[in-house]
Design an enzyme around this catalytic site. Structure first.
Site, mmCIF file in Angstrom:
data_model
loop_
_atom_site.group_PDB
_atom_site.id
_atom_site.type_symbol
_atom_site.label_atom_id
_atom_site.label_comp_id
_atom_site.label_asym_id
_atom_site.label_seq_id
_atom_site.Cartn_x
_atom_site.Cartn_y
_atom_site.Cartn_z
ATOM 1 N N LEU A 138 -22.624 5.322 124.233
ATOM 2 C CA LEU A 138 -21.559 6.122 123.515
ATOM 3 C C LEU A 138 -20.234 4.885 123.131
ATOM 4 O O LEU A 138 -20.499 4.226 122.589
ATOM 5 C CB LEU A 138 -19.659 6.541 124.441
ATOM 6 C CG LEU A 138 -20.598 7.695 125.219
ATOM 7 C CD1 LEU A 138 -19.272 8.259 127.076
ATOM 8 C CD2 LEU A 138 -20.862 9.091 124.698
ATOM 9 N N PRO A 139 -19.347 5.324 122.200
ATOM 10 C CA PRO A 139 -18.508 4.518 121.282
ATOM 11 C C PRO A 139 -17.701 2.784 122.170
ATOM 12 O O PRO A 139 -18.748 1.985 121.574
ATOM 13 C CB PRO A 139 -17.234 4.823 120.341
ATOM 14 C CG PRO A 139 -18.495 6.183 119.940
ATOM 15 C CD PRO A 139 -18.945 6.553 121.693
ATOM 16 N N THR A 147 -22.177 -1.221 124.361
ATOM 17 C CA THR A 147 -21.511 -1.604 124.512
ATOM 18 C C THR A 147 -20.461 -1.686 124.194
ATOM 19 O O THR A 147 -18.768 -1.108 123.636
ATOM 20 C CB THR A 147 -21.534 -2.320 123.099
ATOM 21 O OG1 THR A 147 -22.935 -2.223 122.943
ATOM 22 C CG2 THR A 147 -21.248 -4.031 122.610
ATOM 23 N N LYS A 177 -24.316 -9.309 125.474
ATOM 24 C CA LYS A 177 -24.620 -8.642 124.018
ATOM 25 C C LYS A 177 -23.575 -9.109 122.999
ATOM 26 O O LYS A 177 -23.492 -8.486 121.940
ATOM 27 C CB LYS A 177 -24.380 -6.690 124.661
ATOM 28 C CG LYS A 177 -24.018 -6.348 123.356
ATOM 29 C CD LYS A 177 -25.128 -6.539 122.582
ATOM 30 C CE LYS A 177 -24.842 -4.994 121.342
ATOM 31 N NZ LYS A 177 -25.584 -5.429 120.080
ATOM 32 N N LYS A 212 -14.882 -3.959 116.967
ATOM 33 C CA LYS A 212 -14.464 -3.198 118.704
ATOM 34 C C LYS A 212 -15.574 -4.877 119.033
ATOM 35 O O LYS A 212 -15.213 -5.512 119.951
ATOM 36 C CB LYS A 212 -15.434 -2.035 118.673
ATOM 37 C CG LYS A 212 -15.406 -2.632 120.514
ATOM 38 C CD LYS A 212 -16.573 -1.221 120.701
ATOM 39 C CE LYS A 212 -17.922 -1.757 120.247
ATOM 40 N NZ LYS A 212 -19.116 -0.601 121.279
HETATM 41 P P1 NAD Z 1 -21.973 6.947 117.008
HETATM 42 O O1 NAD Z 1 -20.386 6.147 116.946
HETATM 43 O O2 NAD Z 1 -22.474 6.278 115.794
HETATM 44 O O3 NAD Z 1 -22.242 7.759 117.708
HETATM 45 C C1 NAD Z 1 -21.237 7.865 118.957
HETATM 46 C C2 NAD Z 1 -21.269 9.305 119.470
HETATM 47 O O4 NAD Z 1 -20.555 9.341 120.718
HETATM 48 C C3 NAD Z 1 -20.861 10.604 118.625
HETATM 49 O O5 NAD Z 1 -22.411 10.844 118.218
HETATM 50 C C4 NAD Z 1 -20.167 10.760 119.100
HETATM 51 O O6 NAD Z 1 -19.738 12.121 118.936
HETATM 52 C C5 NAD Z 1 -20.896 10.954 120.537
HETATM 53 N N1 NAD Z 1 -19.325 10.826 121.459
HETATM 54 C C6 NAD Z 1 -18.425 9.792 121.946
HETATM 55 N N2 NAD Z 1 -17.236 10.987 123.072
HETATM 56 C C7 NAD Z 1 -18.243 11.365 123.789
HETATM 57 C C8 NAD Z 1 -18.238 11.970 124.546
HETATM 58 N N3 NAD Z 1 -16.843 11.938 125.372
HETATM 59 N N4 NAD Z 1 -19.338 13.051 125.316
HETATM 60 C C9 NAD Z 1 -20.217 13.076 124.840
HETATM 61 N N5 NAD Z 1 -20.232 12.411 123.384
HETATM 62 C C10 NAD Z 1 -19.172 11.710 122.539
HETATM 63 O O7 NAD Z 1 -22.240 5.288 117.318
HETATM 64 P P2 NAD Z 1 -23.369 4.411 117.416
HETATM 65 O O8 NAD Z 1 -23.804 3.532 116.634
HETATM 66 O O9 NAD Z 1 -24.672 5.100 117.991
HETATM 67 O O10 NAD Z 1 -23.433 3.130 119.077
HETATM 68 C C11 NAD Z 1 -23.161 3.805 119.905
HETATM 69 C C12 NAD Z 1 -22.670 2.473 120.984
HETATM 70 O O11 NAD Z 1 -24.266 1.234 120.885
HETATM 71 C C13 NAD Z 1 -21.781 1.676 120.285
HETATM 72 O O12 NAD Z 1 -20.864 0.921 122.111
HETATM 73 C C14 NAD Z 1 -21.900 1.000 119.402
HETATM 74 O O13 NAD Z 1 -21.550 -0.680 120.081
HETATM 75 C C15 NAD Z 1 -23.342 0.105 120.302
HETATM 76 N N6 NAD Z 1 -24.572 -0.376 119.213
HETATM 77 C C16 NAD Z 1 -24.954 0.161 118.260
HETATM 78 C C17 NAD Z 1 -25.767 -0.133 117.330
HETATM 79 C C18 NAD Z 1 -25.541 -0.035 116.451
HETATM 80 O O14 NAD Z 1 -25.916 0.209 114.858
HETATM 81 N N7 NAD Z 1 -25.026 1.444 115.361
HETATM 82 C C19 NAD Z 1 -26.570 -1.531 117.494
HETATM 83 C C20 NAD Z 1 -26.455 -1.703 118.712
HETATM 84 C C21 NAD Z 1 -25.548 -1.167 119.625
#
Ligand code: NAD
Length: 303
Positions: free
Chosen positions: A74-75, A105, A180, A255
């Site tokens: 999740l975000p 994260t 991280k 964030k």
């Molecule tokens: P994103 O915003 O693409 O996806 C998050 C998903 O969570 C969305 O599909 C949203 O609908 C869902 N969501 C939110 N609240 C929810 C709930 N209560 N129940 C069910 N689903 C819910 O984000 P992302 O890019 O996939 O990143 C996710 C995590 O990974 C973050 O913490 C980010 O910092 C970390 N991260 C991202 C990357 C990257 O390159 N995108 C790399 C490493 C780490």
């Protein structure tokens, strides 16, 4: 091999959060013959996984029913805390003896609080944030940075191996998050610095592709330049070449830089470069770029 596959299909995994990272990670688990129940607030994300063979259910509660392993992606802290401990929190619904792997994260303190709440319910929980971007998530080559006890990490290892290539044990609960955010603070600094150098070269008549080739074989080489180039048209298959769509959002980078700033305050560490780049990402977000990939910081710096 057959026994291995049987073992996987017997293990029921709940996967919650199917965004830019969660969806490709869950797809890799399906490819490795794990049985998956998935949930996300986005219908499009649910359809993608259902079409690939996962059981898409209507709530997080339904997803975790009978699961041996629960994975969340999740975000931010508030989403993770809400999912497990909120009014409709799923912690009470998770089967006794299950293992929780949170790959989001989030703040180290939140991971510690969640692990304590899980422990009080007789459940194991590890923080396992990832590095490697959406490309790494798709290719199954992510780096997992784990905080928690060694026995829980060993239980998680086969599942993490199905989604990644490197697994590090950073220390106790929350240590995965601390490692991280140190990495992501450096990534933010490298991305802003790389964008600044490319913008300077282009403003002075250089072809950004030629400049990238030169710096990739010189002392300025780094991950942002070589694998995630921020200048449109220099590399295929990176967000810069698709109008900064997909990838790692500006708001998510902002964030993470905020988490680094909080950790610096709490430990009285000096992070002047991290603070500068946090402000740059804050300005970029305020200017309307929050949903774009973080390499779009180039747009703030380019003429
Ligand atoms: P994103 O915003 O693409 O996806 C998050 C998903 O969570 C969305 O599909 C949203 O609908 C869902 N969501 C939110 N609240 C929810 C709930 N209560 N129940 C069910 N689903 C819910 O984000 P992302 O890019 O996939 O990143 C996710 C995590 O990974 C973050 O913490 C980010 O910092 C970390 N991260 C991202 C990357 C990257 O390159 N995108 C790399 C490493 C780490």
């Amino acid at each position: 091999m057959q026994n291995n596959t049987q073992h996987k299909t017997q293990q029921h995994i709940a996967f919650i959060g199917l965004g830019n990272m969660g969806a490709p990670m869950a797809l890799n688990l399906l490819k490795q013959a794990y049985t998956l129940k998935v949930f996300d607030l986005s219908a499009a994300a649910m359809k993608l996984l259902a079409d690939a063979g996962a059981q898409a259910v209507e709530s997080a509660q339904q997803a975790v029913a009978g699961a041996d392993i629960v994975i969340s992606m999740l975000p931010a802290s508030r989403h993770v805390e809400g999912l497990y401990l909120g009014e409709q929190g799923i912690l009470p619904q998770i089967a006794d003896g299950a293992l929780i792997i949170d790959c989001s994260t989030i703040a180290a303190q939140t991971s510690q609080k969640m692990a304590q709440a899980a422990q009080a319910r007789g459940l194991s929980m590890i923080d396992a944030p990832v590095s490697g971007g959406t490309g790494g998530a798709q290719a199954g080559t992510l780096t997992f940075i784990v905080g928690g006890d060694a026995a829980s990490l060993e239980r998680a290892r086969p599942v993490l191996n199905a989604m990644g290539k490197n697994i590090f044990h950073a220390g106790t609960h929350g240590a995965g998050q601390t490692a991280k955010i140190c990495n992501n603070m450096l990534l933010g600094i490298l991305m802003a610095g790389t964008a600044e150098a490319l913008a300077l070269g282009a403003a002075n008549g250089l072809d950004p592709k030629v400049l990238s080739d030169i710096m990739s074989k010189s002392s300025g080489r780094n991950w942002a330049l070589e694998l995630y180039n921020p200048y449109p048209g220099v590399m295929d298959n990176v967000p810069a070449s698709r109008n900064y769509q997909g990838g790692f959002g500006v708001d998510l980078m902002h964030k993470d830089l905020g988490l680094a700033a909080e950790a610096a305050l709490a430990s009285q560490a000096a992070t002047p470069m991290g603070e500068l780049v946090r402000n740059l990402y804050g300005m970029h977000s305020k200017a309307g770029a929050g949903g774009k990939d973080f390499s779009s910081i180039l747009e703030l710096l380019r003429k």
